[in-house]
Design a protein around this motif. Structure first.
Motif, mmCIF file in Angstrom:
data_model
loop_
_atom_site.group_PDB
_atom_site.id
_atom_site.type_symbol
_atom_site.label_atom_id
_atom_site.label_comp_id
_atom_site.label_asym_id
_atom_site.label_seq_id
_atom_site.Cartn_x
_atom_site.Cartn_y
_atom_site.Cartn_z
ATOM 1 N N GLN A 1 14.818 -6.079 -24.702
ATOM 2 C CA GLN A 1 13.237 -6.149 -24.780
ATOM 3 C C GLN A 1 12.899 -6.203 -23.450
ATOM 4 O OE1 GLN A 1 11.575 -9.899 -26.186
ATOM 5 N NE2 GLN A 1 13.586 -10.941 -26.292
ATOM 6 N N TYR A 2 13.692 -6.589 -22.301
ATOM 7 C CA TYR A 2 13.429 -6.475 -21.068
ATOM 8 C C TYR A 2 14.000 -5.235 -20.330
ATOM 9 C CZ TYR A 2 12.526 -11.332 -21.889
ATOM 10 O OH TYR A 2 12.055 -12.596 -22.311
ATOM 11 N N GLY A 3 14.350 -4.335 -20.984
ATOM 12 C CA GLY A 3 14.906 -3.124 -20.390
ATOM 13 C C GLY A 3 16.246 -2.934 -20.313
ATOM 14 N N TYR A 4 17.167 -3.973 -20.718
ATOM 15 C CA TYR A 4 18.537 -3.913 -20.359
ATOM 16 C C TYR A 4 19.251 -3.333 -21.590
ATOM 17 C CZ TYR A 4 17.639 -6.701 -16.228
ATOM 18 O OH TYR A 4 17.078 -7.274 -15.059
ATOM 19 N N ARG A 5 19.397 -2.146 -21.808
ATOM 20 C CA ARG A 5 19.822 -1.369 -23.212
ATOM 21 C C ARG A 5 21.271 -0.773 -22.832
ATOM 22 N NH1 ARG A 5 15.584 -1.160 -26.746
ATOM 23 N NH2 ARG A 5 16.585 0.090 -27.901
ATOM 24 N N CYS A 6 21.475 -0.150 -21.500
ATOM 25 C CA CYS A 6 22.761 0.225 -21.330
ATOM 26 C C CYS A 6 22.810 0.195 -19.910
ATOM 27 C CB CYS A 6 22.752 1.650 -22.212
ATOM 28 S SG CYS A 6 21.487 2.793 -21.412
ATOM 29 N N GLY A 7 24.130 0.608 -19.362
ATOM 30 C CA GLY A 7 24.265 0.564 -18.078
ATOM 31 C C GLY A 7 25.851 0.548 -17.593
ATOM 32 N N ILE A 8 26.227 0.508 -16.288
ATOM 33 C CA ILE A 8 27.543 0.713 -15.760
ATOM 34 C C ILE A 8 27.618 -0.532 -14.823
ATOM 35 C CG2 ILE A 8 29.184 1.776 -14.707
ATOM 36 C CD1 ILE A 8 27.214 4.256 -15.176
ATOM 37 N N GLY A 9 28.917 -1.183 -14.994
ATOM 38 C CA GLY A 9 29.066 -2.416 -14.170
ATOM 39 C C GLY A 9 30.363 -2.430 -13.644
ATOM 40 N N LEU A 10 30.571 -3.045 -12.444
ATOM 41 C CA LEU A 10 32.003 -3.205 -12.082
ATOM 42 C C LEU A 10 31.938 -4.707 -10.852
ATOM 43 C CD1 LEU A 10 31.966 -2.199 -8.636
ATOM 44 C CD2 LEU A 10 31.447 -0.180 -9.719
ATOM 45 N N ALA A 11 33.192 -4.923 -10.667
ATOM 46 C CA ALA A 11 33.414 -6.021 -10.092
ATOM 47 C C ALA A 11 34.541 -5.946 -8.844
ATOM 48 C CB ALA A 11 33.805 -7.228 -10.769
ATOM 49 N N MET A 12 34.494 -6.442 -7.792
ATOM 50 C CA MET A 12 35.614 -6.290 -7.055
ATOM 51 C C MET A 12 36.189 -7.579 -6.594
ATOM 52 S SD MET A 12 33.659 -3.772 -3.976
ATOM 53 C CE MET A 12 35.154 -3.870 -2.854
ATOM 54 N N HIS A 13 37.384 -7.970 -6.735
ATOM 55 C CA HIS A 13 38.023 -9.349 -6.625
ATOM 56 C C HIS A 13 38.647 -9.496 -5.416
ATOM 57 C CE1 HIS A 13 36.611 -10.066 -10.869
ATOM 58 N NE2 HIS A 13 37.355 -8.853 -11.048
ATOM 59 N N LEU A 14 38.169 -10.055 -4.410
ATOM 60 C CA LEU A 14 38.640 -10.204 -3.064
ATOM 61 C C LEU A 14 39.702 -11.376 -2.677
ATOM 62 C CD1 LEU A 14 35.099 -9.341 -1.888
ATOM 63 C CD2 LEU A 14 37.041 -7.826 -1.825
ATOM 64 N N PRO A 15 40.288 -11.446 -1.552
ATOM 65 C CA PRO A 15 40.975 -12.700 -1.301
ATOM 66 C C PRO A 15 40.321 -13.648 -0.938
ATOM 67 C CG PRO A 15 41.645 -10.755 0.055
ATOM 68 C CD PRO A 15 40.559 -10.240 -0.737
ATOM 69 N N LYS A 16 40.767 -14.882 -1.176
ATOM 70 C CA LYS A 16 40.179 -16.287 -0.890
ATOM 71 C C LYS A 16 39.194 -16.757 -1.922
ATOM 72 C CE LYS A 16 41.077 -16.093 3.971
ATOM 73 N NZ LYS A 16 40.443 -16.294 5.416
ATOM 74 N N GLY A 17 39.397 -16.165 -3.303
ATOM 75 C CA GLY A 17 38.471 -16.443 -4.199
ATOM 76 C C GLY A 17 37.068 -16.087 -4.135
ATOM 77 N N ARG A 18 36.631 -14.968 -3.442
ATOM 78 C CA ARG A 18 35.733 -14.166 -3.549
ATOM 79 C C ARG A 18 35.525 -12.963 -4.469
ATOM 80 N NH1 ARG A 18 34.718 -11.654 1.072
ATOM 81 N NH2 ARG A 18 36.674 -11.513 1.737
ATOM 82 N N HIS A 19 34.434 -12.532 -5.247
ATOM 83 C CA HIS A 19 34.098 -11.445 -5.932
ATOM 84 C C HIS A 19 32.848 -10.803 -5.634
ATOM 85 C CE1 HIS A 19 37.323 -13.827 -8.332
ATOM 86 N NE2 HIS A 19 36.511 -14.760 -8.041
ATOM 87 N N PHE A 20 32.577 -9.907 -6.217
ATOM 88 C CA PHE A 20 31.417 -9.020 -5.790
ATOM 89 C C PHE A 20 31.137 -8.233 -7.245
ATOM 90 C CE2 PHE A 20 29.146 -5.314 -4.321
ATOM 91 C CZ PHE A 20 27.853 -5.962 -3.933
ATOM 92 N N PHE A 21 29.870 -8.319 -7.810
ATOM 93 C CA PHE A 21 29.564 -7.680 -8.818
ATOM 94 C C PHE A 21 28.266 -6.621 -8.540
ATOM 95 C CE2 PHE A 21 26.660 -7.284 -12.525
ATOM 96 C CZ PHE A 21 27.276 -6.605 -13.308
ATOM 97 N N LEU A 22 28.459 -5.513 -9.189
ATOM 98 C CA LEU A 22 27.295 -4.411 -9.037
ATOM 99 C C LEU A 22 27.148 -3.966 -10.232
ATOM 100 C CD1 LEU A 22 25.404 -3.121 -6.956
ATOM 101 C CD2 LEU A 22 27.234 -1.406 -6.715
ATOM 102 N N GLY A 23 25.905 -3.867 -10.819
ATOM 103 C CA GLY A 23 25.675 -3.539 -11.986
ATOM 104 C C GLY A 23 24.152 -2.613 -12.101
ATOM 105 N N VAL A 24 24.074 -1.563 -12.767
ATOM 106 C CA VAL A 24 23.040 -0.763 -12.980
ATOM 107 C C VAL A 24 22.500 -0.710 -14.405
ATOM 108 C CG1 VAL A 24 23.024 0.388 -10.643
ATOM 109 C CG2 VAL A 24 24.421 1.544 -12.899
ATOM 110 N N ASP A 25 21.168 -0.775 -14.664
ATOM 111 C CA ASP A 25 20.868 -0.826 -16.070
ATOM 112 C C ASP A 25 19.588 -0.106 -16.508
ATOM 113 O OD1 ASP A 25 22.553 -3.412 -16.435
ATOM 114 O OD2 ASP A 25 21.273 -3.848 -14.921
#
Length: 240
Positions: free
Chosen positions: A109-133
């Motif tokens: 109902q807020y427009g999040y009906r489909c999309g693509i997401g991915l994560a990068m898992h980096l050293p020292k417990g760092r992560h990065f997420f990027l998602g488009v919807d």
């Protein structure tokens, strides 16, 4: 559109503030055909809860639901990205199969009906997420989905590097990294789009040796992939 997207890859590295960074990722996502985008840097802590630093352009009415910790635990897209680096292409069926059809109904109902997401898992417990919807169905053509996913993966390497200095300035070190001449050559040719086999032919060395140089450069730079290493080397001025 492709030339515009390619310009966005490098320009995000120029972002100096959180507001500028958000403007860059929103422009990229909308150029790719998606209305909303979320870019999130995460730091795990041995003791205590992880840190989340996020920018997004979702509707304000969705903020309360999105920021609820229980929301992420229910979300099959976020759970996928928590453990895997392979992109996920999602829609209503993704949530239904996971037994979270109601969760999809809430966000749709807020427009999040489909999309693509991915994560990068980096050293020292760092992560990065990027998602488009978006609220419209994804293209039916598989090659178009592949193109979108590839563009998102490439952009994520640049956006992650920018996020380290914009969203996490307190943990962004002043790096001094010494790469060997061969490691630098490998990254320079990788930047030109050459495969390990092609670089080996150019430099007169074995393909496996090229791969070892790339892996060593990525490790020294604290990167999760050869692409990420190229982006970081560019930002540090190690390659031109």
């Amino acid at each position: 559109m492709e030339s515009m997207l390619q310009g966005e890859y490098i320009s995000v590295l120029d972002a100096k503030t959180k507001h500028e960074f958000e403007a860059h990722v929103v422009r990229f996502a909308q150029g790719l055909g998606f209305r909303t985008v979320t870019a999130m840097a995460v730091i795990d802590h041995v003791l205590g809860e992880p840190e989340f630093h996020c920018v997004d352009n979702g509707p304000a009415a969705y903020d309360a639901l999105a920021s609820d910790p229980a929301n992420g635990k229910r979300d099959p897209v976020m759970q996928h990205c928590k453990h895997k680096s392979v992109p996920i292409i999602w829609n209503q069926a993704t949530y239904v199969v996971a037994g979270e059809g109601n969760k999809w109904e809430e966000q749709a109902q807020y427009g999040y009906r489909c999309g693509i997401g991915l994560a990068m898992h980096l050293p020292k417990g760092r992560h990065f997420f990027l998602g488009v919807d978006r609220d419209q169905a994804l293209p039916a053509c598989p090659s178009e989905i592949t193109r979108m996913t590839a563009a998102l993966q490439l952009y994520a390497a640049y956006a992650q590097e920018a996020s380290t200095h914009v969203l996490l300035p307190s943990v962004a070190p002043q790096e001094t990294v010494a790469l060997t001449p061969r490691e630098l050559e490998t990254l320079r040719w990788a930047m030109e789009g050459k495969t390990a086999w092609e670089v080996g032919r150019i430099l007169g060395i074995a393909e496996d040796t090229v791969a070892r140089h790339a892996h060593s450069a990525a490790r020294k730079l604290g990167c999760s992939s050869k692409l990420h290493a190229v982006v970081k080397a560019l930002r540090l001025g190690l390659i031109q």
